[in-house]
Design a protein around this motif. Structure first.
Motif, PDB file in Angstrom:
ATOM      1  N   ASP A 155     -14.048 -48.219 -45.598  1.00 52.10           N
ATOM      2  CA  ASP A 155     -14.284 -46.823 -45.203  1.00 52.10           C
ATOM      3  C   ASP A 155     -15.745 -46.410 -45.357  1.00 52.10           C
ATOM      4  O   ASP A 155     -16.203 -45.474 -44.712  1.00 52.10           O
ATOM      5  CB  ASP A 155     -13.387 -45.875 -46.009  1.00 52.10           C
ATOM      6  CG  ASP A 155     -11.921 -46.013 -45.628  1.00 52.10           C
ATOM      7  OD1 ASP A 155     -11.624 -46.626 -44.582  1.00 52.10           O
ATOM      8  OD2 ASP A 155     -11.067 -45.517 -46.395  1.00 52.10           O
ATOM      9  N   SER A 156     -16.479 -47.112 -46.234  1.00 50.87           N
ATOM     10  CA  SER A 156     -17.907 -46.808 -46.391  1.00 50.87           C
ATOM     11  C   SER A 156     -18.778 -47.773 -45.567  1.00 50.87           C
ATOM     12  O   SER A 156     -19.948 -47.973 -45.864  1.00 50.87           O
ATOM     13  CB  SER A 156     -18.307 -46.832 -47.871  1.00 50.87           C
ATOM     14  OG  SER A 156     -18.098 -48.124 -48.415  1.00 50.87           O
ATOM     15  N   ARG A 206     -18.782 -50.995 -45.279  1.00 48.63           N
ATOM     16  CA  ARG A 206     -19.224 -52.213 -45.963  1.00 48.63           C
ATOM     17  C   ARG A 206     -18.352 -53.388 -45.525  1.00 48.63           C
ATOM     18  O   ARG A 206     -17.214 -53.210 -45.068  1.00 48.63           O
ATOM     19  CB  ARG A 206     -19.122 -52.059 -47.488  1.00 48.63           C
ATOM     20  CG  ARG A 206     -19.794 -50.818 -48.057  1.00 48.63           C
ATOM     21  CD  ARG A 206     -21.296 -50.713 -47.818  1.00 48.63           C
ATOM     22  NE  ARG A 206     -22.097 -51.660 -48.536  1.00 48.63           N
ATOM     23  CZ  ARG A 206     -22.466 -51.536 -49.810  1.00 48.63           C
ATOM     24  NH1 ARG A 206     -22.076 -50.490 -50.525  1.00 48.63           N
ATOM     25  NH2 ARG A 206     -23.225 -52.456 -50.371  1.00 48.63           N
TER      26      ARG A 206
END
Length: 194
Positions: A85-86, A88
């Motif tokens: 979600d970030s 990554r």
């Protein structure tokens, strides 16, 4: 589809060193910190309790769970999702083929990387980094070899001999395979592990 990287190999095969190189080369790579309950190293883990791991297991939140070195380890869905979600690319360290297969339940393009080194490399690297449980890591090397032989048809995207390649070379090979969207194929495991 977002990607993830599984680094599977025996102790001393370079999972930490290659992860460090990947995160230095590209900011989107991030080590997935497994949950850990028990003694030993805490760097690179999210320390928790066996009760917490049990609760996550009961609620279906675990992708994989195992015990080694007198500790419990777990890979949780929420932890992987938080990295994705970030934006990554999670890097998971695995020591069991069934674990590498189990995490595939999380919908990512998983790149499965088999890292291999001979027993003497595992032993010398373990001594060199000051491990207090060198014999346990030697035992785990043998267990990893047996695990590979028991699952020799399991597909791998990339196989790297880390006694013959430096961590930067290995990291760049992973980045290139990821960019090429390489697919996993069966390898000649018996030839690899001797």
């Amino acid at each position: 589809m977002p990607s993830g990287v599984i680094l599977y190999g025996p102790p001393g095969s370079g999972k930490d060193a290659i992860t460090s190189e990947l995160t230095e080369l590209r900011s989107e790579f991030a080590l997935f910190e497994r949950l850990k309950a028990g003694p030993g190293r805490t760097t690179g883990y999210r320390v928790t309790t066996v009760d917490h791991i049990e609760e996550l297991s009961r609620t279906g939140e675990l992708l994989y769970r195992n015990a080694r070195y007198d500790a419990e380890y777990a890979i949780d869905r929420h932890g992987v999702a938080a990295l994705v979600d970030s934006d990554r690319i999670p890097i998971l360290h695995m020591g069991q083929v069934v674990g590498a297969s189990a995490v595939a339940a999380f919908p990512l393009h998983w790149m499965r990387v088999l890292l291999w080194c001979p027993l003497d490399t595992t032993e010398s690297r373990s001594i060199g980094r000051g491990d207090k449980d060198v014999q346990a890591r030697v035992k785990a090397w043998h267990e990893t070899r047996e695990d590979l032989l028991a699952h020799e048809t399991e597909p791998w995207t990339l196989t790297l001999r880390t006694d013959q390649m430096s961590p930067p070379e290995s990291a760049n090979a992973i980045i290139d395979a990821l960019a090429a969207n390489a697919s996993a194929e069966s390898q000649n495991i018996r030839e690899l592990v001797g």
